[in-house]
Scaffold this motif. Structure first.
Motif, mmCIF file in Angstrom:
data_model
loop_
_atom_site.group_PDB
_atom_site.id
_atom_site.type_symbol
_atom_site.label_atom_id
_atom_site.label_comp_id
_atom_site.label_asym_id
_atom_site.label_seq_id
_atom_site.Cartn_x
_atom_site.Cartn_y
_atom_site.Cartn_z
ATOM 1 N N TYR A 75 53.158 7.102 -60.242
ATOM 2 C CA TYR A 75 51.942 6.319 -60.403
ATOM 3 C C TYR A 75 52.138 5.017 -59.636
ATOM 4 O O TYR A 75 53.116 4.293 -59.856
ATOM 5 N N THR A 87 56.227 13.189 -59.151
ATOM 6 C CA THR A 87 54.912 12.546 -59.249
ATOM 7 C C THR A 87 55.104 11.091 -59.643
ATOM 8 O O THR A 87 55.836 10.782 -60.587
ATOM 9 N N ARG A 136 56.203 9.342 -40.702
ATOM 10 C CA ARG A 136 55.148 9.155 -41.693
ATOM 11 C C ARG A 136 55.077 10.394 -42.591
ATOM 12 O O ARG A 136 54.816 11.501 -42.122
ATOM 13 N N SER A 176 57.373 16.495 -52.390
ATOM 14 C CA SER A 176 58.305 17.602 -52.616
ATOM 15 C C SER A 176 59.651 17.226 -52.013
ATOM 16 O O SER A 176 59.721 16.473 -51.033
ATOM 17 N N LEU A 190 53.247 15.163 -50.349
ATOM 18 C CA LEU A 190 52.173 16.142 -50.510
ATOM 19 C C LEU A 190 50.836 15.427 -50.643
ATOM 20 O O LEU A 190 49.813 15.889 -50.182
ATOM 21 N N ARG A 191 50.857 14.297 -51.322
ATOM 22 C CA ARG A 191 49.663 13.455 -51.464
ATOM 23 C C ARG A 191 50.097 12.043 -51.809
ATOM 24 O O ARG A 191 50.902 11.842 -52.713
ATOM 25 N N VAL A 235 52.425 12.410 -54.930
ATOM 26 C CA VAL A 235 53.245 13.578 -55.250
ATOM 27 C C VAL A 235 54.042 13.946 -54.006
ATOM 28 O O VAL A 235 53.483 14.053 -52.908
ATOM 29 N N VAL A 239 50.806 1.967 -48.651
ATOM 30 C CA VAL A 239 51.407 1.616 -49.927
ATOM 31 C C VAL A 239 52.341 0.412 -49.840
ATOM 32 O O VAL A 239 53.008 0.188 -48.842
ATOM 33 N N ARG A 265 59.715 18.605 -57.247
ATOM 34 C CA ARG A 265 58.571 17.743 -56.973
ATOM 35 C C ARG A 265 58.664 16.495 -57.841
ATOM 36 O O ARG A 265 59.249 16.509 -58.922
ATOM 37 N N THR A 309 57.048 5.420 -46.535
ATOM 38 C CA THR A 309 56.724 5.655 -45.114
ATOM 39 C C THR A 309 55.227 5.698 -44.848
ATOM 40 O O THR A 309 54.819 5.773 -43.691
ATOM 41 N N MET A 310 54.430 5.689 -45.917
ATOM 42 C CA MET A 310 52.970 5.723 -45.745
ATOM 43 C C MET A 310 52.478 4.286 -45.616
ATOM 44 O O MET A 310 52.796 3.437 -46.456
ATOM 45 N N ALA A 338 46.441 5.752 -56.352
ATOM 46 C CA ALA A 338 47.050 5.614 -57.672
ATOM 47 C C ALA A 338 48.181 6.604 -57.926
ATOM 48 O O ALA A 338 49.149 6.281 -58.601
ATOM 49 N N VAL A 339 48.040 7.802 -57.378
ATOM 50 C CA VAL A 339 49.013 8.852 -57.686
ATOM 51 C C VAL A 339 49.616 9.398 -56.395
ATOM 52 O O VAL A 339 48.894 9.667 -55.433
#
Lengths: 155, 155, 155, 155
Positions: D148, D146, D45, D128, D118-119, D126, D88, D144, D84-85, D123-124
């Motif tokens: 949407y 980013t 994860r 690394s 990282l987050r 990010v 989503v 990195r 992996t989250m 909606a967003v």
């Protein structure tokens, strides 16, 4: 390398202002401290042009405009250009800022800062911000700022 | 969109400090203003760990740590880690700074700032800087800073 | 989340070309693969303007120009503009590349790519690269590329 | 500077593969071309670890891994970690990619690519992505990405 030097560099407070005075500064003092002296020369839809004279307080140890102050100006001037688009009611929250440093600006130099909206969508806005010497047009710095606009919903 | 709003946003000075007082602030006040309260927790070769309590003066209008202040801290803490490498005699000049903003830090939050040297060569240094909440380890921001070290010669 | 999906996404090879054929491709095939079809429309000191029709091979799963291909074009077209400055004898090595993605370009869309030298010094060069739709001028992507030029000496 | 050199650099097609063969390559060939040979070593994860042997086809004129290929790998491996989250259902669209280049990787070098979330918000997202030499752990590149995520609604 003497680690004490690194420590004193990070914990220094030699500015002629006591650390007590700094610690008691008011809420949100950062923006006025960066922006005082900034003049708006032109506002149109998707574009803002400002100018300022590099002030002594924003210099770095090399006596040129501090890169951190430049980045902070990318943030605030970049955000202002989003407000010029009629579709938006917020300037959102920052997602990413980047800045390339191209030339030094010294105390008293007149600089102009131009922000352009590259895209302002419903959720994501991207703006570019360019710093130039007013006299020569030479580019001092160029950056981009990405913001998330739909802040009432969850980021 | 009312362009007057944009103009007043950029030319505001409502901080409880008069613009005269701001304009008469000393040379290089920017760094102490950003760094006051920063504590060094650990220094080793290629790595610096600091902490600070988010102070009222560095807040944005949303009352969280200002993204411009975060970028300025990437600059100064990132530069300090270059000083920990025994091969260098300068922290050089900034070439590029970038920061991703991941979470908000509010007044009084304890944050830690970790800078790591990714590469320190003869001419170019690149460092990463990560901001975390001390209590939870949650990442607030992550950035990179590129510097040019051979400043005695011409950039 | 089924981790097998992630694994198959990363280890897939479903392109109508066998992985043996891909693995036996010649040295440095990456650049021709990216650049085939690129036309130079204008070259002047510090500025290069190219155009291309988005080819099927450079699409992503959403059937628009792949962000990785866009980044690779920032690299190569950005490097070419450094060659237009009379002081340089090398295009150097990449230090940093960044790209903001603003709009999608679909197969057959005519795009133009404009690279501008922001600074070309003795050691460090920074260029901007912008991608636009030829018909509308709408910006598709904007990036910057930093290179270190003094590669005969040590980076 | 001979502008013909710049033109031939940009319009070259000397790869042992004819431009007709390149132009007839299948839809979405870019990803298999970049990713063939990539092996997944670990998925958990918020973290994906891959490895690959630098292949001849992805070299630049200096015979090291092409910076454009590295950026493309930041895109695809960075996107995979979002999958992996468990929250989503999409890997979204790219908003920004940046990469710092720290060391060269040559043909046959075993490299590992580690992506970390990282987050990943609603909606967003990010992430690394770090490239290292497998033998020494030395960092080759760090970037990195980013994205949407709420692509069903309008960007």
């Amino acid at each position: 390398m003497d680690f004490e030097l690194v420590k004193s560099f990070l914990e220094k407070s030699s500015s002629g202002v006591s650390s007590e005075d700094i610690d008691s500064m008011p809420f949100r003092f950062f923006e006025p401290m960066i922006m005082s002296g900034l003049k708006v020369d032109l506002i149109e839809r998707g574009r803002v042009l400002c100018s300022m004279k590099v002030p002594p307080r924003l210099l770095n140890v090399g006596n040129s405009l501090h890169g951190g102050a430049t980045a902070a100006l990318v943030d605030v001037v970049g955000s202002s250009v989003i407000m010029t688009m009629d579709s938006v009611t917020t300037t959102g929250v920052s997602v990413e800022i980047n800045v390339s440093y191209l030339d030094a600006a010294f105390v008293g130099d007149e600089i102009e800062i131009e922000a352009k909206a590259l895209r302002v969508g419903k959720a994501v806005a991207v703006v570019s911000v360019e710093f130039r010497k007013k006299k020569t047009g030479k580019i001092i710095a160029q950056g981009r700022h990405t913001k998330y606009l739909a802040v009432s919903s969850k980021l």
